[in-house]
Design a protein around this motif. Sequence first.
Motif, mmCIF file in Angstrom:
data_model
loop_
_atom_site.group_PDB
_atom_site.id
_atom_site.type_symbol
_atom_site.label_atom_id
_atom_site.label_comp_id
_atom_site.label_asym_id
_atom_site.label_seq_id
_atom_site.Cartn_x
_atom_site.Cartn_y
_atom_site.Cartn_z
ATOM 1 N N VAL A 92 -1.416 4.741 -15.621
ATOM 2 C CA VAL A 92 -0.303 3.988 -15.032
ATOM 3 C C VAL A 92 0.052 4.580 -13.677
ATOM 4 O O VAL A 92 0.276 3.840 -12.697
ATOM 5 N N GLN A 93 0.096 5.902 -13.600
ATOM 6 C CA GLN A 93 0.403 6.551 -12.317
ATOM 7 C C GLN A 93 -0.659 6.217 -11.268
ATOM 8 O O GLN A 93 -0.343 5.923 -10.103
ATOM 9 N N ALA A 94 -1.916 6.238 -11.664
ATOM 10 C CA ALA A 94 -3.006 5.927 -10.730
ATOM 11 C C ALA A 94 -2.921 4.472 -10.275
ATOM 12 O O ALA A 94 -3.081 4.167 -9.081
ATOM 13 N N ASP A 95 -2.679 3.555 -11.217
ATOM 14 C CA ASP A 95 -2.549 2.138 -10.874
ATOM 15 C C ASP A 95 -1.367 1.914 -9.939
ATOM 16 O O ASP A 95 -1.455 1.146 -8.966
ATOM 17 N N LEU A 96 -0.251 2.583 -10.229
ATOM 18 C CA LEU A 96 0.938 2.460 -9.387
ATOM 19 C C LEU A 96 0.662 2.992 -7.984
ATOM 20 O O LEU A 96 1.070 2.380 -6.990
ATOM 21 N N ALA A 97 -0.053 4.083 -7.917
ATOM 22 C CA ALA A 97 -0.395 4.655 -6.601
ATOM 23 C C ALA A 97 -1.270 3.678 -5.814
ATOM 24 O O ALA A 97 -1.092 3.511 -4.607
ATOM 25 N N VAL A 99 -1.259 0.377 -6.086
ATOM 26 C CA VAL A 99 -0.400 -0.718 -5.647
ATOM 27 C C VAL A 99 0.440 -0.286 -4.455
ATOM 28 O O VAL A 99 0.570 -1.015 -3.470
ATOM 29 N N GLU A 100 0.997 0.913 -4.512
ATOM 30 C CA GLU A 100 1.824 1.420 -3.422
ATOM 31 C C GLU A 100 0.984 1.577 -2.151
ATOM 32 O O GLU A 100 1.439 1.223 -1.054
ATOM 33 N N ASN A 101 -0.239 2.049 -2.291
ATOM 34 C CA ASN A 101 -1.115 2.212 -1.131
ATOM 35 C C ASN A 101 -1.496 0.859 -0.542
ATOM 36 O O ASN A 101 -1.567 0.701 0.677
ATOM 37 N N ALA A 102 -1.702 -0.121 -1.397
ATOM 38 C CA ALA A 102 -2.052 -1.468 -0.915
ATOM 39 C C ALA A 102 -0.872 -2.073 -0.184
ATOM 40 O O ALA A 102 -1.048 -2.735 0.848
ATOM 41 N N VAL A 103 0.339 -1.857 -0.694
ATOM 42 C CA VAL A 103 1.532 -2.405 -0.057
ATOM 43 C C VAL A 103 1.764 -1.696 1.269
ATOM 44 O O VAL A 103 2.095 -2.334 2.265
ATOM 45 N N GLU A 104 1.590 -0.419 1.307
ATOM 46 C CA GLU A 104 1.794 0.342 2.542
ATOM 47 C C GLU A 104 0.711 0.026 3.561
ATOM 48 O O GLU A 104 0.949 0.099 4.762
ATOM 49 N N GLY A 105 -0.463 -0.360 3.094
ATOM 50 C CA GLY A 105 -1.583 -0.687 3.987
ATOM 51 C C GLY A 105 -1.392 -2.015 4.672
ATOM 52 O O GLY A 105 -1.986 -2.296 5.705
#
Length: 106
Positions: A92-97, A99-105
């Motif tokens: 879950v932490q990896a998946d969340l990371a 998603v966060e990286n995709a949003v920040e990108g």
Amino acid sequence: MNNNPNQTGTNRDSQVEQELNALRRQYEQLRDRKVRTEEAVAQLSHQLETLKQQAEAEYGTSDLKELQQLLEEKRLQNEEVVAKYREHIQQVQADLAQVENAVEGD
């Protein structure tokens, strides 16, 4: 100088009587201790029987070795469940990371 043999005899009698009284008190204490010990043994025996019945009802056995084996099996199962949960949280932490990286990108 006292040559009266009765005084010596009276003194000896008194000492014997004192010792007899001390022994009686000691006997009474030991008897009381025995009664308390027997009561404690009876109570503990009853508790043990109750616990055996409870173990039989809950675990199907009251044998100590079998109960220890069941406990070890439960511990292993718990360790396995915790390991799987840890892996799930890490995923879950990896998946969340991601998603966060995709949003920040964006």
